[in-house]
Design a protein around this motif. Structure first.
Motif, PDB file in Angstrom:
ATOM      1  N   PRO A  73      53.223-107.166  81.355  1.00 26.27           N
ATOM      2  CA  PRO A  73      53.908-106.758  82.322  1.00 26.27           C
ATOM      3  C   PRO A  73      53.709-105.053  82.926  1.00 26.27           C
ATOM      4  N   ARG A  74      52.837-104.236  81.961  1.00 29.97           N
ATOM      5  CA  ARG A  74      52.801-103.179  82.296  1.00 29.97           C
ATOM      6  C   ARG A  74      51.306-102.820  82.003  1.00 29.97           C
ATOM      7  N   ARG A  75      50.493-102.650  83.214  1.00 28.46           N
ATOM      8  CA  ARG A  75      49.334-101.930  82.964  1.00 28.46           C
ATOM      9  C   ARG A  75      48.899-100.593  82.378  1.00 28.46           C
ATOM     10  N   THR A  76      48.055-100.487  81.282  1.00 32.27           N
ATOM     11  CA  THR A  76      48.120 -99.399  80.700  1.00 32.27           C
ATOM     12  C   THR A  76      46.599 -98.922  80.462  1.00 32.27           C
ATOM     13  N   TRP A  77      45.586 -99.427  81.651  1.00 29.75           N
ATOM     14  CA  TRP A  77      44.181 -99.277  81.642  1.00 29.75           C
ATOM     15  C   TRP A  77      43.900 -99.037  83.099  1.00 29.75           C
ATOM     16  N   LEU A  78      42.594 -98.818  83.281  1.00 25.33           N
ATOM     17  CA  LEU A  78      41.901 -98.688  84.587  1.00 25.33           C
ATOM     18  C   LEU A  78      41.499 -99.674  85.270  1.00 25.33           C
ATOM     19  N   THR A  79      41.613 -99.562  86.673  1.00 26.51           N
ATOM     20  CA  THR A  79      41.050-100.875  87.433  1.00 26.51           C
ATOM     21  C   THR A  79      39.695-100.270  87.717  1.00 26.51           C
ATOM     22  N   ALA A  80      38.905-101.254  88.398  1.00 29.95           N
ATOM     23  CA  ALA A  80      37.487-100.846  88.864  1.00 29.95           C
ATOM     24  C   ALA A  80      37.411 -99.785  89.842  1.00 29.95           C
ATOM     25  N   GLU A  81      38.514 -99.659  90.571  1.00 32.97           N
ATOM     26  CA  GLU A  81      38.545 -98.460  91.698  1.00 32.97           C
ATOM     27  C   GLU A  81      38.768 -97.249  90.824  1.00 32.97           C
ATOM     28  N   ASP A  82      39.664 -97.092  89.802  1.00 31.55           N
ATOM     29  CA  ASP A  82      39.851 -96.134  88.896  1.00 31.55           C
ATOM     30  C   ASP A  82      38.621 -95.844  88.387  1.00 31.55           C
ATOM     31  N   PHE A  83      37.747 -96.525  87.793  1.00 29.97           N
ATOM     32  CA  PHE A  83      36.639 -96.168  86.940  1.00 29.97           C
ATOM     33  C   PHE A  83      35.604 -95.511  87.915  1.00 29.97           C
ATOM     34  N   ALA A  84      35.576 -96.250  89.193  1.00 32.08           N
ATOM     35  CA  ALA A  84      34.587 -95.628  90.134  1.00 32.08           C
ATOM     36  C   ALA A  84      35.033 -94.024  90.618  1.00 32.08           C
ATOM     37  N   TYR A  85      36.410 -93.859  90.629  1.00 30.91           N
ATOM     38  CA  TYR A  85      36.696 -92.303  90.867  1.00 30.91           C
ATOM     39  C   TYR A  85      36.480 -91.538  89.554  1.00 30.91           C
ATOM     40  N   TYR A  86      36.685 -92.041  88.509  1.00 34.07           N
ATOM     41  CA  TYR A  86      36.775 -91.559  87.329  1.00 34.07           C
ATOM     42  C   TYR A  86      35.244 -91.075  86.993  1.00 34.07           C
ATOM     43  N   ARG A  87      34.206 -91.738  87.188  1.00 34.50           N
ATOM     44  CA  ARG A  87      32.849 -91.381  87.210  1.00 34.50           C
ATOM     45  C   ARG A  87      32.402 -90.237  88.364  1.00 34.50           C
ATOM     46  N   GLU A  88      32.915 -90.314  89.373  1.00 40.71           N
ATOM     47  CA  GLU A  88      32.485 -89.399  90.573  1.00 40.71           C
ATOM     48  C   GLU A  88      33.258 -88.132  90.106  1.00 40.71           C
ATOM     49  N   GLU A  89      34.751 -88.100  89.745  1.00 40.26           N
ATOM     50  CA  GLU A  89      35.324 -86.787  89.541  1.00 40.26           C
ATOM     51  C   GLU A  89      34.532 -86.203  88.186  1.00 40.26           C
ATOM     52  N   GLY A  90      34.084 -87.000  87.264  1.00 37.02           N
ATOM     53  CA  GLY A  90      33.666 -86.588  86.071  1.00 37.02           C
ATOM     54  C   GLY A  90      32.273 -85.712  86.370  1.00 37.02           C
ATOM     55  N   GLU A  91      31.575 -86.497  87.218  1.00 38.43           N
ATOM     56  CA  GLU A  91      30.253 -85.764  87.505  1.00 38.43           C
ATOM     57  C   GLU A  91      30.457 -84.485  88.388  1.00 38.43           C
ATOM     58  N   ARG A  92      31.580 -84.498  89.055  1.00 36.22           N
ATOM     59  CA  ARG A  92      31.632 -83.154  89.661  1.00 36.22           C
ATOM     60  C   ARG A  92      32.110 -82.134  88.732  1.00 36.22           C
ATOM     61  N   LEU A  93      33.030 -82.382  87.968  1.00 33.69           N
ATOM     62  CA  LEU A  93      33.316 -81.419  86.850  1.00 33.69           C
ATOM     63  C   LEU A  93      32.225 -81.080  85.833  1.00 33.69           C
ATOM     64  N   ARG A  94      31.231 -81.940  85.668  1.00 34.34           N
ATOM     65  CA  ARG A  94      30.054 -81.364  84.898  1.00 34.34           C
ATOM     66  C   ARG A  94      29.345 -80.408  85.685  1.00 34.34           C
ATOM     67  N   ARG A  95      29.168 -80.573  87.072  1.00 37.82           N
ATOM     68  CA  ARG A  95      28.535 -79.647  87.902  1.00 37.82           C
ATOM     69  C   ARG A  95      29.330 -78.287  87.948  1.00 37.82           C
ATOM     70  N   ARG A  96      30.702 -78.518  88.080  1.00 33.86           N
ATOM     71  CA  ARG A  96      31.369 -77.202  88.308  1.00 33.86           C
ATOM     72  C   ARG A  96      31.478 -76.244  86.847  1.00 33.86           C
ATOM     73  N   TYR A  97      31.567 -77.133  85.617  1.00 32.19           N
ATOM     74  CA  TYR A  97      31.716 -76.453  84.665  1.00 32.19           C
ATOM     75  C   TYR A  97      30.498 -76.200  83.682  1.00 32.19           C
ATOM     76  N   ALA A  98      29.486 -76.488  84.221  1.00 28.14           N
ATOM     77  CA  ALA A  98      27.982 -76.573  83.571  1.00 28.14           C
ATOM     78  C   ALA A  98      27.662 -75.211  82.749  1.00 28.14           C
TER      79      ALA A  98
END
Length: 276
Positions: A72-97
């Motif tokens: 009854p309770r979701r505790t994981w990411l959806t496909a859309e969440d993972f798409a954002y996760y990868r996009e935001e992760g790459e942004r942070l990699r560039r910013r904090y390189a």
């Protein structure tokens, strides 16, 4: 055992005692979550800033993936969440390189009925780390969270039998490390951590041969064993796994991988100094 409260903010000391060769690289936290999983708080960038404040040189996000879970309770990411996760992760990699190494990983919850779907998900994108875990047990066609503190869920495990639940859990982990392309096994003995009878049941399970089977497969596949410091918050002065399991893993020369399992930015690197 009385331990002083540990502040989770401020720089982390990584000074090992003289003459002691470190088994753990405590400069990296290899297991953190964010609000994307719906049971943690904080944005990805807040965890990066927390890691920098702690003096860490590396941080690995290990967000939750589950397939085919009826809960009854979701505790994981959806496909859309993972798409954002990868996009935001790459942004942070560039910013904090140049300041911190940021890894994008996934913590895969094992469901024996969804092995093909899980493999397809993992194959669709490259991951810096694939953590293997098992969070749910199927009882009567419904999945119950093995890490829940909810009294109704714990009552279901009571009726099923605490030791039987743990035996089923370890068997699922044995299947998971055999069938899935994992790089690290997460919080090995954390199942039922909120159940009042877990300690004697877990002690009884130490003789279960499936534990040695897990370590044997891990050694053959080159998988690391996570040293999960969230255990300090859930059982007295002890990370996951318990010392007996850690010793058996070291007998097989398994690599050790420290992770805080942080669900709040201030938990990044928590209790790492205790591991020294």
């Amino acid at each position: 055992m009385n331990r002083p409260a540990l502040a989770n903010t401020g720089p982390l000391s990584r000074q090992w005692p003289a003459g002691v060769a470190p088994l753990l690289d405590l400069s990296r936290d290899n297991h953190v979550h964010t609000s994307l999983c719906l049971h943690a708080v904080g944005a990805m960038e807040e965890y990066v800033e927390a890691a920098l404040a702690r003096g860490l040189t590396g941080l690995v996000f290990l967000e939750h993936f589950e397939a085919g879970i009826t809960s009854p309770r979701r505790t994981w990411l959806t496909a859309e969440d993972f798409a954002y996760y990868r996009e935001e992760g790459e942004r942070l990699r560039r910013r904090y390189a140049g300041r911190i190494d940021i890894g994008l990983g996934v913590e895969v919850g094992y469901n024996p009925k969804e092995v093909a779907a899980t493999k397809a998900f993992l194959a669709a994108h490259p991951w810096d780390r694939v953590g293997i875990s098992c969070h749910f047990l199927d009882i009567g066609g419904r999945h119950y969270n093995l890490l829940s503190r909810d009294s109704r869920t714990l009552a279901v495990f009571d009726a099923y039998g605490v030791e039987q639940v743990l035996a089923a859990y370890f068997q699922l982990l044995a299947e998971a490390v055999e069938l899935l392309p994992g790089t690290v096994l997460c919080h090995l003995d954390a199942a039922l951590r909120h159940h009042p009878e877990v300690a004697p049941a877990l002690a009884s399970q130490m003789a279960n041969p499936v534990l040695d089977q897990i370590f044997t497969v891990m050694a053959a596949r080159g998988m690391a064993l996570e040293i999960n410091t969230s255990g300090f918050d859930h059982r007295r002065g002890q990370a996951y796994p318990a010392p007996e399991l850690l010793a058996r893993a070291l007998d097989r020369n398994l690599a050790l991988c420290p992770g805080s399992d942080a669900h709040r930015p201030e938990e990044v690197g928590r209790f790492f100094s205790e591991l020294i």
